[in-house]
Write a protein that holds these residues in place. Structure first.
Motif: not given
Length: 58
Positions: A27, A30-32, A34-35
């Motif tokens: 998770k 994924r967040a990194e 996406r950024e």
């Protein structure tokens, strides 16, 4: 990381999320990712806007 491998990894994580769920590490990854992807999009868009030249004001 090039944009193609970035998108590929984001898609892999999305498929895994739908199939079985993600671990906390995934998770965060994924967040990194996406950024990074969104930063690329914003930078490219800003560059396109800055390169627009108005030719005729009328």
């Amino acid at each position: 990381m090039d944009i193609d491998s970035l998108v590929q990894r984001i898609n892999e994580l999305a498929r895994k999320h739908k199939a079985e769920g993600l671990t906390e590490e995934e998770k965060l990854e994924r967040a990194e990712l996406r950024e990074i992807y969104l930063g690329n999009i914003r930078r490219n868009f800003r560059q396109q806007l800055e390169s627009i030249e108005i030719v005729d004001k009328n």
